[in-house]
Enzyme design. Structure first.
Site, short mmCIF file in Angstrom:
data_model
loop_
_atom_site.label_atom_id
_atom_site.label_comp_id
_atom_site.label_asym_id
_atom_site.label_seq_id
_atom_site.Cartn_x
_atom_site.Cartn_y
_atom_site.Cartn_z
N ASP A 1 58.36 40.60 16.82
CA ASP A 1 58.91 40.36 15.66
C ASP A 1 58.70 39.09 15.40
O ASP A 1 57.63 38.20 15.58
CB ASP A 1 60.35 40.36 15.82
CG ASP A 1 61.26 40.51 14.85
OD1 ASP A 1 61.04 40.89 13.76
OD2 ASP A 1 62.75 41.01 14.75
N ASP B 1 63.71 46.32 7.70
CA ASP B 1 64.94 46.09 7.76
C ASP B 1 66.06 47.14 6.86
O ASP B 1 66.26 47.78 7.51
CB ASP B 1 65.19 44.99 8.00
CG ASP B 1 65.16 44.44 9.21
OD1 ASP B 1 64.12 44.66 9.79
OD2 ASP B 1 64.85 42.73 8.51
#
Length: 787
Positions: A480, A550
């Site tokens: 990430d 997301d």
């Protein structure tokens, strides 16, 4: 194929369906003569190269020997500023004497037997089935002491050409590069439009179409990453071009940092397209006898619409950018604990989730943020990559062994590029973070970015991550990166090199990923950057898939994945089924819609599977079994976009197998329209000479959607707010309509697929297709018999 016509001074690149032609002007400048449908038996450029019979008014004549030629009206392959071309240039320099004038001329060329590799950056590569034809053209300015090598690789079967420029200082003095794009391409404007993929966090890669007119249209990123604002991809198309008809061009960049892409229409209706490293806040001192390598760019042409254009790009990515170990390798169905637990978990809770997931058919358990250091929220411990024994008392090794006994592989989340000021790592090495010593740094998600231009930082991260990956049998890693750059200053770089920071950071990241993926080739790495903030071909070279967004809403993801597919195949898109109401939109969509959307990507689940209803368990178990049965088609099938969610209420996409034996169609409806027209869905990519059995994936309704109307459907009268109805809806599976037809491929291609009538408000039975708001269906096409 690459041909050079010595007499007429032009290069002709040919793919199966396209031609790309470069000419050498009498002045020695490199010109661009043609890019489009394939041309055969070409022996002259008389009708392709622009010519003027007289001097053109108010233009700077390049050479008095030919007063009809000026650079401002020439179609060029490489452009610089200073000799009368007033369009935006591809390259720009500042020389030792302060001048900016550079005039590049053709010096020589070389046909290369193998593709030239520049391993410090990601790039396309050859394989046994598709070996590109390769050419190097060298341009030179003997006064400025600059040479530029242009590298071309032609992939004939894919209708793709890759390009890059390598700049060399052949003099004895430093020079400064102020702009170094990967390619420039000039052609006549033909009523063109530009497609860009724009957006924001949880709204990535939305398709936007811009009518090109006089002036410059520019998209870029200054965030330090390729960004969710604008993706490093553009397409140029005729206004009449759609998904299946018309000519179009695609341009992409194998790069993950700041970039720019421009399309300029000159006053004489010439189009210049360029792409490369963002020239904003970029300057690079090139020492004598050194070179600067630009990222590789991808160029492709389609005369058969945008879907074919995308397929060209998809094939290049799948077979020439993603590493061979992961090409065509089916990806596991995973569960990620993030939305189920956030930071609040312990080993017992995780194992309960894992057992529930395995019973439903999940293959991989992914442990997200919160497993390390003193990490109880997002304000601390980022950078402290050691196991939190309060949460995982048996450590990673012990926890993974327990997962293995359950029957699951293990994956882990990391964010190595970041650090919290409240962390052991920052307290030990505060100078490793990107920040200016005289300013209070601005934060993003309570964190700073580590300086990857510093080799000491890179070596530390490699050592730390290697130690982590060696602790247990880790088969997957989610990498990430949750903030953009600010306060850009490197305490490692000298003052004169601060303008090189962004590119050096990107190359530093590539260095880590290159060494790490070589050391751990069996770990499936998935890129992530607050979702899709760094979704590009550069990352895909090291990580064969990326977390698309997301936003896991089953409706919004249709648009995000549809837009992403303009440049990237579905085999690169992480896509999960999450809970409702959705975290990002608070929208309620059915679990069948959420699955159907995610199935046209790399399927995962991101909800607490230990707390779902008995009905949901049965549905999810069936979904996973269906996905596994058709996994190869769903992950690696050829994608056709047939109806756009950006333009219509109902969108249609279809995936087809290489041999056209089978296909999968996804139909998604935004809103139910009362008493709507009868529907037929377009079909493409199948064999018109074969018959197909078309069937609907078995799907179910939740009775709750009917509310008190359920009284009219059940033999007993139930209160929709009562306990009995609540028990029933959590256990009873109400099947949707069934569908099975045998139809000729010719009819499907020419007339479309006609499913059962959609609900029109006058009644419901097994002959009615009740889609509802945000409803969807998956249809499976199976060819009957042989070819």
């Amino acid at each position: 194929m690459i041909e050079y016509n010595e007499k007429q001074k032009f290069f002709h690149f040919q793919t199966d369906n396209s031609s790309y032609i470069i000419n050498i002007y009498p002045s020695g400048h490199l010109g661009h003569a043609y890019f489009g449908a394939k041309l055969d038996n070409l022996d002259s450029l008389a009708s392709l190269v622009l010519k003027f019979g007289t001097e053109v008014g108010n233009q700077v004549i390049y050479d008095q020997e030919d007063r009809t030629f000026n650079l401002n009206l020439a179609l060029l392959e490489v452009s610089t500023y200073g000799k009368g071309d007033y369009r935006d240039p591809m390259l720009h320099f500042r020389l030792q004497d302060g001048s900016r004038l550079v005039d590049l001329h053709f010096k020589n060329h070389e046909v290369l037997s193998n593709k030239q590799s520049f391993p410090e950056m990601p790039e396309s590569f050859a394989n046994d089935k598709d070996k590109p034809d390769n050419l190097k053209i060298t341009l030179a300015d003997p006064i400025a002491k600059i040479e530029v090598d242009l590298y071309y690789s032609v992939y004939p079967r894919l209708d793709v050409i890759t390009r890059r420029a390598v700049i060399r200082n052949v003099g004895t003095a430093d020079l400064t590069i102020e702009k170094a794009l990967s390619f420039g391409l000039d052609m006549l404007n033909d009523d063109y439009e530009l497609i860009s993929l724009d957006g924001a966090w949880i709204r990535e890669r939305q398709i936007n179409v811009h009518k090109l007119g006089p002036g410059i249209l520019k998209i870029d990123s200054k965030k330090g990453v390729s960004s969710n604002d604008h993706n490093p991809f553009i397409a140029i198309k005729k206004s009449s071009t759609d998904e299946t008809v018309g000519k179009c061009y695609g341009f992409g960049l194998i790069y993950s940092g700041n970039f720019e892409a421009t399309a300029e229409i000159s006053p004489h209706n010439l189009l210049r397209v360029m792409m490369g490293i963002n020239s904003f806040d970029f300057y690079w001192t090139l020492k004598p006898n050194t070179e600067f390598v630009t990222p590789e760019a991808i160029i492709t042409y389609s005369g058969n619409g945008l879907s074919k254009l995308s397929q060209n790009l998809h094939e290049l990515i799948k077979k020439h950018i993603i590493k061979p170990d992961w090409q065509g390798k089916e990806r596991p169905v995973l569960v990620n604990n993030w939305e189920a637990t956030f930071f609040e978990f312990n080993e017992r809770k995780l194992l309960r989730l894992a057992r529930s997931a395995q019973k439903l058919g999940v293959e991989l358990f992914v442990l997200d943020d919160g497993w390390f250091g003193d990490r109880s929220d997002d304000t601390k411990a980022l950078g402290d990559w050691y196991v939190n024994k309060n949460k995982l008392p048996s450590g990673l090794s012990g926890f993974v062994k327990k997962l293995k006994r359950i029957g699951l592989d293990f994956g882990i989340w990391v964010e190595p590029e970041m650090v919290n000021p409240d962390s052991d790592l920052y307290r030990l090495h505060p100078n490793w973070a990107i920040k200016h010593p005289k300013y209070k740094p601005s934060m993003g998600r309570n964190q700073l970015i580590l300086d990857l231009t510093n080799p000491e930082v890179r070596d530390y991260l490699l050592q730390t991550l290697s130690g982590l990956f060696n602790q247990a049998n880790i088969t997957y890693c989610k990498w990430d990166m949750n903030r953009n750059f600010s306060d850009v200053y490197s305490s490692y770089l000298p003052e004169a090199e601060q303008g090189t920071f962004f590119h050096r950071y990107t190359v530093g990241l590539y260095d880590i990923l290159n060494r790490l993926t070589k050391a751990f080739p069996k770990i499936l790495f998935e890129g992530c950057a607050s979702g899709g903030n760094r979704f590009d071909a550069g990352i895909l070279y090291y990580m064969p898939q990326i977390w698309t967004s997301d936003n896991t809403d089953g409706h919004e993801r249709i648009k995000i994945q549809y837009g992403t597919s303009m440049a990237y195949p579905q085999s690169t898109m992480g896509a999960h089924v999450s809970n409702i109401p959705n975290m990002q939109t608070l929208r309620q969509t059915s679990i069948e819609t959420r699955f159907n959307t995610a199935a046209f990507g790399l399927l995962g689940y991101e909800l607490d599977l230990s707390r779902i209803t008995p009905a949901e368990k049965k549905i999810i178990k069936g979904q996973i079994a269906f996905y596994k049965e058709h996994r190869k088609l769903l992950q690696f099938g050829r994608l056709y976009r047939l109806k756009s969610p950006y333009e219509e209420n109902v969108s249609v996409q279809i995936l087809t197998s290489t041999n056209k034996d089978e296909a999968m169609m996804l139909v998604h409806q935004t809103l139910a329209i009362p008493n709507d027209r009868y529907e037929t869905f377009p079909v493409a990519g199948i064999d018109q000479d074969r018959k197909y059995r078309v069937s609907l994936r078995k799907q179910y309704f939740n009775l709750a959607m009917f509310g008190d109307l359920v009284r009219h459907a059940l033999p007993i009268k139930l209160n929709a707010n009562g306990i009995l109805f609540n028990l029933l809806k959590n256990r009873y599976l109400m099947p949707m309509e069934s569908e099975e037809q045998t139809v000729s491929g010719s009819l499907l291609i020419n007339s479309g697929f006609t499913p059962k009538q959609n609900f029109i408000g006058s009644g419901y039975n097994e002959q009615v297709r009740l889609m509802g708001d945000f409803g969807s269906r998956i249809y499976y096409f199976k060819a009957l018999g042989g070819n």
